[in-house]
Write a protein that holds these residues in place. Sequence first.
Motif, mmCIF file in Angstrom:
data_model
loop_
_atom_site.group_PDB
_atom_site.id
_atom_site.type_symbol
_atom_site.label_atom_id
_atom_site.label_comp_id
_atom_site.label_asym_id
_atom_site.label_seq_id
_atom_site.Cartn_x
_atom_site.Cartn_y
_atom_site.Cartn_z
ATOM 1 N N MET A 5 3.136 -16.979 -13.108
ATOM 2 C CA MET A 5 2.695 -15.848 -13.704
ATOM 3 C C MET A 5 1.561 -16.595 -15.198
ATOM 4 O O MET A 5 0.888 -15.750 -15.715
ATOM 5 C CB MET A 5 3.604 -15.120 -14.676
ATOM 6 C CG MET A 5 3.922 -13.838 -13.874
ATOM 7 S SD MET A 5 2.840 -12.443 -13.975
ATOM 8 C CE MET A 5 2.981 -11.835 -15.709
ATOM 9 N N PHE A 52 -5.322 -8.517 -12.153
ATOM 10 C CA PHE A 52 -5.538 -7.253 -12.865
ATOM 11 C C PHE A 52 -6.016 -7.845 -14.106
ATOM 12 O O PHE A 52 -6.626 -7.465 -15.069
ATOM 13 C CB PHE A 52 -4.701 -6.359 -13.278
ATOM 14 C CG PHE A 52 -4.606 -5.258 -12.349
ATOM 15 C CD1 PHE A 52 -5.648 -4.346 -12.477
ATOM 16 C CD2 PHE A 52 -3.796 -4.965 -11.041
ATOM 17 C CE1 PHE A 52 -5.523 -3.243 -11.628
ATOM 18 C CE2 PHE A 52 -3.703 -4.110 -10.271
ATOM 19 C CZ PHE A 52 -4.744 -3.025 -10.510
ATOM 20 N N SER A 53 -5.449 -9.298 -14.671
ATOM 21 C CA SER A 53 -5.634 -9.777 -15.949
ATOM 22 C C SER A 53 -6.990 -10.677 -15.701
ATOM 23 O O SER A 53 -7.736 -10.731 -16.679
ATOM 24 C CB SER A 53 -4.703 -10.801 -16.233
ATOM 25 O OG SER A 53 -3.353 -10.270 -16.360
ATOM 26 N N ARG A 61 -6.786 -1.863 -19.648
ATOM 27 C CA ARG A 61 -8.024 -1.989 -18.917
ATOM 28 C C ARG A 61 -8.668 -0.586 -18.958
ATOM 29 O O ARG A 61 -9.819 -0.261 -19.091
ATOM 30 C CB ARG A 61 -7.743 -2.399 -17.466
ATOM 31 C CG ARG A 61 -9.117 -2.821 -17.026
ATOM 32 C CD ARG A 61 -8.640 -3.343 -15.713
ATOM 33 N NE ARG A 61 -8.646 -4.922 -15.954
ATOM 34 C CZ ARG A 61 -9.816 -5.620 -15.835
ATOM 35 N NH1 ARG A 61 -10.885 -5.179 -15.639
ATOM 36 N NH2 ARG A 61 -9.510 -7.199 -15.878
ATOM 37 N N GLN A 71 -1.342 -4.497 -18.588
ATOM 38 C CA GLN A 71 -2.442 -4.663 -18.331
ATOM 39 C C GLN A 71 -3.278 -3.514 -17.894
ATOM 40 O O GLN A 71 -4.692 -3.532 -18.513
ATOM 41 C CB GLN A 71 -2.458 -6.101 -17.338
ATOM 42 C CG GLN A 71 -1.785 -7.155 -17.664
ATOM 43 C CD GLN A 71 -2.603 -7.950 -18.504
ATOM 44 O OE1 GLN A 71 -3.996 -8.066 -18.154
ATOM 45 N NE2 GLN A 71 -2.167 -8.519 -19.569
ATOM 46 N N ILE A 72 -3.045 -2.952 -16.934
ATOM 47 C CA ILE A 72 -3.679 -1.544 -16.518
ATOM 48 C C ILE A 72 -4.036 -0.627 -17.609
ATOM 49 O O ILE A 72 -5.111 -0.064 -17.738
ATOM 50 C CB ILE A 72 -2.797 -1.072 -15.376
ATOM 51 C CG1 ILE A 72 -2.910 -1.934 -14.101
ATOM 52 C CG2 ILE A 72 -3.585 0.271 -14.787
ATOM 53 C CD1 ILE A 72 -1.829 -1.317 -12.927
ATOM 54 N N LEU A 98 8.343 -10.567 -5.359
ATOM 55 C CA LEU A 98 8.020 -11.081 -6.618
ATOM 56 C C LEU A 98 6.617 -11.906 -6.700
ATOM 57 O O LEU A 98 5.844 -11.377 -7.673
ATOM 58 C CB LEU A 98 8.981 -12.212 -6.970
ATOM 59 C CG LEU A 98 10.376 -11.901 -7.348
ATOM 60 C CD1 LEU A 98 11.363 -12.836 -7.910
ATOM 61 C CD2 LEU A 98 10.292 -10.971 -8.858
ATOM 62 N N LEU A 149 7.721 -8.287 -14.586
ATOM 63 C CA LEU A 149 6.388 -8.339 -13.838
ATOM 64 C C LEU A 149 5.591 -6.815 -13.987
ATOM 65 O O LEU A 149 4.514 -6.726 -14.166
ATOM 66 C CB LEU A 149 6.598 -8.827 -12.667
ATOM 67 C CG LEU A 149 6.943 -10.275 -12.364
ATOM 68 C CD1 LEU A 149 7.039 -10.790 -10.872
ATOM 69 C CD2 LEU A 149 6.032 -11.115 -13.291
ATOM 70 N N ALA A 176 11.365 -8.665 -11.737
ATOM 71 C CA ALA A 176 10.456 -7.700 -11.027
ATOM 72 C C ALA A 176 10.240 -6.719 -12.189
ATOM 73 O O ALA A 176 9.143 -6.172 -12.434
ATOM 74 C CB ALA A 176 11.289 -7.088 -10.140
ATOM 75 N N LEU A 191 -0.562 -9.425 -8.441
ATOM 76 C CA LEU A 191 -1.122 -8.431 -8.916
ATOM 77 C C LEU A 191 -1.417 -8.584 -10.341
ATOM 78 O O LEU A 191 -2.424 -8.433 -10.783
ATOM 79 C CB LEU A 191 -0.350 -6.999 -8.533
ATOM 80 C CG LEU A 191 -0.543 -6.486 -7.401
ATOM 81 C CD1 LEU A 191 0.608 -5.363 -7.099
ATOM 82 C CD2 LEU A 191 -1.712 -5.983 -6.979
ATOM 83 N N ASN A 192 -0.645 -9.150 -11.095
ATOM 84 C CA ASN A 192 -0.691 -9.224 -12.584
ATOM 85 C C ASN A 192 -1.786 -10.181 -12.704
ATOM 86 O O ASN A 192 -2.860 -10.059 -13.572
ATOM 87 C CB ASN A 192 0.588 -9.920 -13.145
ATOM 88 C CG ASN A 192 1.432 -8.962 -13.470
ATOM 89 O OD1 ASN A 192 0.982 -8.166 -14.412
ATOM 90 N ND2 ASN A 192 2.750 -8.995 -13.071
ATOM 91 N N ALA A 242 -1.852 -15.309 -15.821
ATOM 92 C CA ALA A 242 -2.135 -13.884 -16.243
ATOM 93 C C ALA A 242 -1.424 -14.134 -17.704
ATOM 94 O O ALA A 242 -2.160 -12.974 -18.671
ATOM 95 C CB ALA A 242 -1.058 -12.985 -15.487
ATOM 96 N N PHE A 266 4.621 -6.009 -17.532
ATOM 97 C CA PHE A 266 3.360 -6.654 -17.680
ATOM 98 C C PHE A 266 2.115 -6.014 -17.043
ATOM 99 O O PHE A 266 1.321 -5.768 -17.750
ATOM 100 C CB PHE A 266 3.483 -8.251 -17.329
ATOM 101 C CG PHE A 266 2.439 -9.250 -17.994
ATOM 102 C CD1 PHE A 266 2.800 -9.615 -19.062
ATOM 103 C CD2 PHE A 266 1.375 -9.320 -17.398
ATOM 104 C CE1 PHE A 266 1.893 -10.604 -19.778
ATOM 105 C CE2 PHE A 266 0.482 -10.087 -18.044
ATOM 106 C CZ PHE A 266 0.572 -10.785 -19.362
ATOM 107 N N LEU A 267 2.714 -5.721 -15.780
ATOM 108 C CA LEU A 267 1.174 -5.313 -15.007
ATOM 109 C C LEU A 267 0.912 -3.774 -15.620
ATOM 110 O O LEU A 267 -0.243 -3.620 -15.587
ATOM 111 C CB LEU A 267 1.783 -4.987 -13.638
ATOM 112 C CG LEU A 267 0.734 -4.281 -12.671
ATOM 113 C CD1 LEU A 267 -0.390 -5.646 -12.593
ATOM 114 C CD2 LEU A 267 1.372 -4.259 -11.041
ATOM 115 N N LEU A 296 4.000 -9.224 -7.075
ATOM 116 C CA LEU A 296 3.894 -8.572 -8.448
ATOM 117 C C LEU A 296 3.148 -9.746 -9.237
ATOM 118 O O LEU A 296 2.377 -9.396 -10.052
ATOM 119 C CB LEU A 296 5.246 -8.204 -8.999
ATOM 120 C CG LEU A 296 5.864 -7.009 -8.305
ATOM 121 C CD1 LEU A 296 7.360 -7.035 -9.059
ATOM 122 C CD2 LEU A 296 4.981 -5.776 -8.806
ATOM 123 N N VAL A 297 3.591 -10.942 -8.970
ATOM 124 C CA VAL A 297 2.831 -11.974 -9.836
ATOM 125 C C VAL A 297 1.413 -11.881 -9.559
ATOM 126 O O VAL A 297 0.320 -12.076 -10.416
ATOM 127 C CB VAL A 297 3.384 -13.253 -9.577
ATOM 128 C CG1 VAL A 297 2.750 -14.393 -9.967
ATOM 129 C CG2 VAL A 297 4.670 -13.569 -10.158
#
Lengths: 273, 285
Positions: free
Chosen positions: B277, B49-50, A271, A267-268, B39, A260, A257, B45-46, B280, A263-264, B42-43
């Motif tokens: 993932m 967004f990518s 952007r 990414q944001i 989980l 992830l 978690a 969303l990644n 992404a 990484f998120l 989250l994956v």
Amino acid sequence: MGSRLRRALLIGPLVTGGASGVAFATGHELASPASCAAAATSHHAALVIEHGDGSVLRVCVGFNSATLTGEQILQASHVEYATVDYGALGKALCRVDMEPASYPPTCWSTTSPYWATFISHTDGTWAVAARGISNQTYGDGDAEGVRYDPQSGAPAPPPPAAGTCTITSSTPTPSTPPPSGATSGLSQSPTTSAPHRVAAATSPSPDTTETAPPTPGVVVDTTPTPVIHRSVSRVHKTAATDVAPAGVGLPAAAAGAVLLLGFLAVQIARRRR
Amino acid sequence: MTVKPSRDRGPMNARACALWCASALAVSLSAGNPLYRALVILVALNVLFSLKRPDVRLGPLLTALAVAGFTATALTVLVSHTGRHVLATLPEAIPAIGGALTAEALAFGVASGLGIAAAVLCVAPLSQVLEAHEVVDALPRATARVGAALGTALNLIPGVGRSAREIRDAQRMRGWEPKRLRGWSEVAVPVMLTAVEDSVRLAEAMEARGYGAGHRTHYAIPRWRAADIAVAAMSVAAATAFVALRATGENSDWFPFPDLTVPQVSVIGVLACLVLMAPAVIWRR
């Protein structure tokens, strides 16, 4: 600090709520254990619990009122149980004596095993109880049977209740085992030397005078045959296997978690730039 | 494998994307456990967004999911009175929702909300990453006709809404007032006629471009690049492993009743979620 205080405040009512839930406060005058056989309580009812693995637990409950509900018998037996309210049908029995570990909000799913409840009058034959345990009533000499039944076909009845409430004043002899059906449970008796949560462990010696837990009104069968087959060892075994993967799984999930989320965030941020 | 410049990777193959969606959906639906669901969220969303198209805004979708999750939680807490840890009690006199509000019901409601969000986010790439025509192109030949018809019909909906607004404004200018239900026929009938006219015009345009004259031709053949194949293979493998975990009973449903417990997760299950993932990571910016 604040969260700990809040947790303490939350837990406070929970503890008291739980305690009041356990208390048996329905006004039935309950007798002391020894007096069941001596008929200080005018009535008694047997409770037979058969687990999914075939182990059987028997409890005798003494009472003075005309009838008891199935739930009152369970309360008086001090066996752990949990219910879900089904409105006019009464309460459904979802868990008895820690089996199963958890259940869906509706008590059972379409495929899961469930606790089938039975009623038996003095003739000893089991009939499926038509109502929820809070609505089904039991009189003197009746028996309440619950069996953890796979959801396939008509539920099979638990072993006979005969012998659960017959506590003779004479020294019980080993020649009075509970008849027939209990033999499946008996096969597990060697494993029941583990400590019993219900303090009615029965040693095989015929002169045992083991008494029930010091709770008024509960008379646990103390015939020398080990009628209480609580498979304590089995419970510990499953608990151990359940806990083992959690030791690795939860940190792995937490690490995943965090990965992830990181990484998120990257990414944001890219952007936005 | 060396890291290629982003040009060579090209856009994601629509069928690979659809396979990822199906795999992620299989994982999220067979995860009877809020930790796996979180989980997967989250994956997803990644991945969104990518890979999302530059013109897409994810805000409305995420807001809608938050509302749905909150509603599921609130309803579960109010209606399910099961559980031993009572947080508050509503008077029994209130029908349906009266009774104990429990911590277990709250946990179960949050888990249900996470399940809804996970399932929706898993299929969101079909609309947020791919263009509508890419999805229609990706359909197998047997369903191409049905897909084209459905896609065309869905494309007409915004047009109908637009013409309804225009006709209502035009009728108002002529002194029409939206008072009685009968009066609305003065708007509904022209909208209906315009819609029929629009679809006839669309059919003629499609016929003029040779639709139905033979096999469909494509301006560009969508290619399966190495990255697409890798994503498809990893997604299917992850979903297979996850469903197998459930079939073998290793990964069973989590229920907080009668006492709240920490959900159990297995390392293989967590890894299966993380393998999803892949898109992404490959198409990261």
